[in-house]
Scaffold this motif. Structure first.
Motif, PDB file in Angstrom:
ATOM      1  N   GLN A 184       0.854  -1.106  -0.101  1.00 52.64           N
ATOM      2  CA  GLN A 184       0.049  -0.002  -0.044  1.00 52.64           C
ATOM      3  C   GLN A 184       0.686   1.102   0.090  1.00 52.64           C
ATOM      4  O   GLN A 184       0.553   2.212  -0.713  1.00 52.64           O
ATOM      5  CB  GLN A 184      -0.853  -0.078   1.183  1.00 52.64           C
ATOM      6  N   GLY A 185       2.129   1.285   0.825  1.00 50.58           N
ATOM      7  CA  GLY A 185       2.989   2.403   0.687  1.00 50.58           C
ATOM      8  C   GLY A 185       3.406   2.481  -0.847  1.00 50.58           C
ATOM      9  O   GLY A 185       3.759   3.625  -1.071  1.00 50.58           O
ATOM     10  N   LEU A 186       3.717   1.422  -1.552  1.00 47.53           N
ATOM     11  CA  LEU A 186       4.382   1.506  -2.824  1.00 47.53           C
ATOM     12  C   LEU A 186       3.298   2.308  -3.566  1.00 47.53           C
ATOM     13  O   LEU A 186       3.530   2.812  -4.590  1.00 47.53           O
ATOM     14  CB  LEU A 186       4.688   0.099  -3.291  1.00 47.53           C
ATOM     15  N   TYR A 187       2.081   1.774  -3.473  1.00 41.97           N
ATOM     16  CA  TYR A 187       1.026   2.470  -4.315  1.00 41.97           C
ATOM     17  C   TYR A 187       0.731   3.885  -4.173  1.00 41.97           C
ATOM     18  O   TYR A 187       0.749   4.481  -5.032  1.00 41.97           O
ATOM     19  CB  TYR A 187      -0.589   1.564  -3.956  1.00 41.97           C
ATOM     20  N   ALA A 188       1.209   4.246  -2.797  1.00 41.15           N
ATOM     21  CA  ALA A 188       0.918   5.498  -2.625  1.00 41.15           C
ATOM     22  C   ALA A 188       2.020   6.416  -3.216  1.00 41.15           C
ATOM     23  O   ALA A 188       1.814   7.518  -3.566  1.00 41.15           O
ATOM     24  CB  ALA A 188       0.759   5.980  -0.876  1.00 41.15           C
ATOM     25  N   ILE A 189       3.226   5.779  -3.206  1.00 40.36           N
ATOM     26  CA  ILE A 189       4.446   6.554  -3.748  1.00 40.36           C
ATOM     27  C   ILE A 189       4.276   6.632  -5.185  1.00 40.36           C
ATOM     28  O   ILE A 189       4.440   7.724  -5.709  1.00 40.36           O
ATOM     29  CB  ILE A 189       5.682   5.755  -3.180  1.00 40.36           C
ATOM     30  N   GLY A 190       3.922   5.480  -5.841  1.00 43.28           N
ATOM     31  CA  GLY A 190       3.812   5.417  -7.276  1.00 43.28           C
ATOM     32  C   GLY A 190       2.638   6.402  -7.761  1.00 43.28           C
ATOM     33  O   GLY A 190       2.658   7.102  -8.817  1.00 43.28           O
TER      34      GLY A 190
END
Length: 405
Positions: free
Chosen positions: A254-260
């Motif tokens: 979820q953190g990677l989705y937010a960053i992306g």
């Protein structure tokens, strides 16, 4: 060292404070307030624990930050040599604080982790005072042993005290990230002052080989055989996140989705989607992911630059310090903050297995904020008293020059 007995213990003045360090510190803190509010208002507004007040966490953080600023200014007024007196009691206090986590009446368990103590109305995380105390302890030990550092024997003796505390934290509170930061800070302090860096390069190579061996072992191990060891499961979830996307790797994905999804400029301040129930407690360890989503690469880069400049100012103080003790205290604070920032960013960007490391001055946390500010106060004290001694030295030389002519 001459003339130190005549120095005053307290110096209640702003003269000698590093104004550049203070300015960048307040910029970081204000930026942190903005992001804590942005990341927490949705969760706090829905939670009965926070009185359905969207500003609950922000107000708490501001109060603790004010207490931290007061503590920072008071510590900056105290001659940093004074704290050497408490090196041994400070080390014993570290051990006692960690052991108190075994006392059920005052130990507090949150989400299965016992890392807090409640003494009367005060609740605090044990790791934060321990990090501060160990910086002073290690700086004092290094000064005492400075003429024997070339020997492997004495170098190992210096590593033993922080290693004991780190192992205790790991075993009692099950907090590997704090143990690693504590030991890493101590090792870096020794590295800076040690005349033979190749010894640390050998140790680093051995550690890298060990890490590679563990990764190879986990990669080839049957997942069913590691169910009882949650650390091995975390490492495997890091290696194969989509196998654990509903469990161990959920937060990191979820953190990677937010960053992306943030792109270059972000969705806009306050417009994060992932903080709306996707990332648990987005105002804590994963606040950097919210920053990336709302402010994009530009905002994330700005925060990284602020941290770099903050660390640079601390490094400058260490280089201008009048003696080894001041240099080591400054290097200890620098290495602690740097390690914590690097680990947090690596965890959030999935370059490191998930572990509980907060982002200094941005993640919500009262205990961490107060003790970080006290560490900055120590650095300011080093700069203040070093400037004072340099000015006295220059005046003395000028007086001698006038007497000669």
């Amino acid at each position: 060292m001459a003339g130190r007995k005549e120095e005053r213990l307290f110096q209640f003045s702003l003269y000698g404070l590093d104004t550049n360090l203070l300015v960048v510190l307040f910029f970081v803190m204000i930026f942190g307030f903005i992001m804590i509010y942005s990341a927490s208002y949705y969760t706090a507004g829905l939670s009965q624990a926070y009185n359905h007040d969207p500003m609950y966490l922000l107000k708490n953080q501001v109060v603790y930050s004010i207490l931290g600023i007061i503590a920072m200014l008071l510590v900056s007024c105290v001659n940093y040599h004074f704290w050497c007196i408490f090196a041994l009691p400070g080390y014993l206090a570290c051990i006692v604080l960690v052991l108190l986590l075994k006392v059920p009446s005052i130990a507090v368990t949150v989400k299965g982790a016992t890392r807090w103590l409640r003494i009367g109305p005060v609740q605090f995380q044990v790791a934060e005072p321990v990090k501060l105390l160990m910086i002073v302890v290690m700086a004092t030990l290094i000064v005492i042993r400075r003429h024997r550092l070339r020997s492997w024997k004495y170098m190992i003796q210096l590593v033993i005290p922080p290693a004991i505390v780190a192992v205790m934290i790991l075993k009692i509170s099950n907090n590997m990230s704090t143990a690693a930061i504590l030991l890493g800070t101590a090792v870096f302090m020794i590295y800076v002052v040690h005349p033979e860096h190749w010894k640390f390069i050998l140790c680093g190579a051995a550690l890298a080989a060990l890490v590679a061996g563990v990764l190879y072992y986990v990669k080839n191990l049957d997942p069913l055989q590691m169910e009882e060891n949650f650390r091995l499961v975390r490492i495997r979830a890091w290696l194969y996140p989509y196998e654990y996307e509903q469990d161990k790797a959920f937060q990191s994905l979820q953190g990677l989705y937010a960053i992306g999804s943030g792109g270059l400029w972000g969705r806009g301040l306050g417009n994060s989607i992932q903080k709306l129930g996707k990332i648990p407690e987005p105002y804590n360890d994963y606040i950097f992911a919210i920053i990336c989503e709302e402010l994009g690469i530009f905002g994330a880069g700005l925060i990284i630059l602020l941290f770099i400049y903050l660390l640079y100012r601390i490094y400058t103080v260490s280089q201008l310090a009048e003696d080894l003790l001041g240099r080591m205290i400054s290097i200890g604070v620098l290495s602690h903050i740097a390690l914590q920032v690097i680990l947090n960013l690596m965890v959030v960007t999935n370059l490191f297995p998930t572990t509980g490391v907060t982002l200094p001055f941005f993640s919500y946390g009262g205990t961490a904020t107060v003790f970080l500010m006290i560490e900055i106060g120590l650095v300011l004290s080093v700069n203040k008293y070093s400037v004072k001694r340099r000015m006295e030295y220059e005046r003395e030389r000028e007086r001698e020059r006038r007497m000669r002519y």
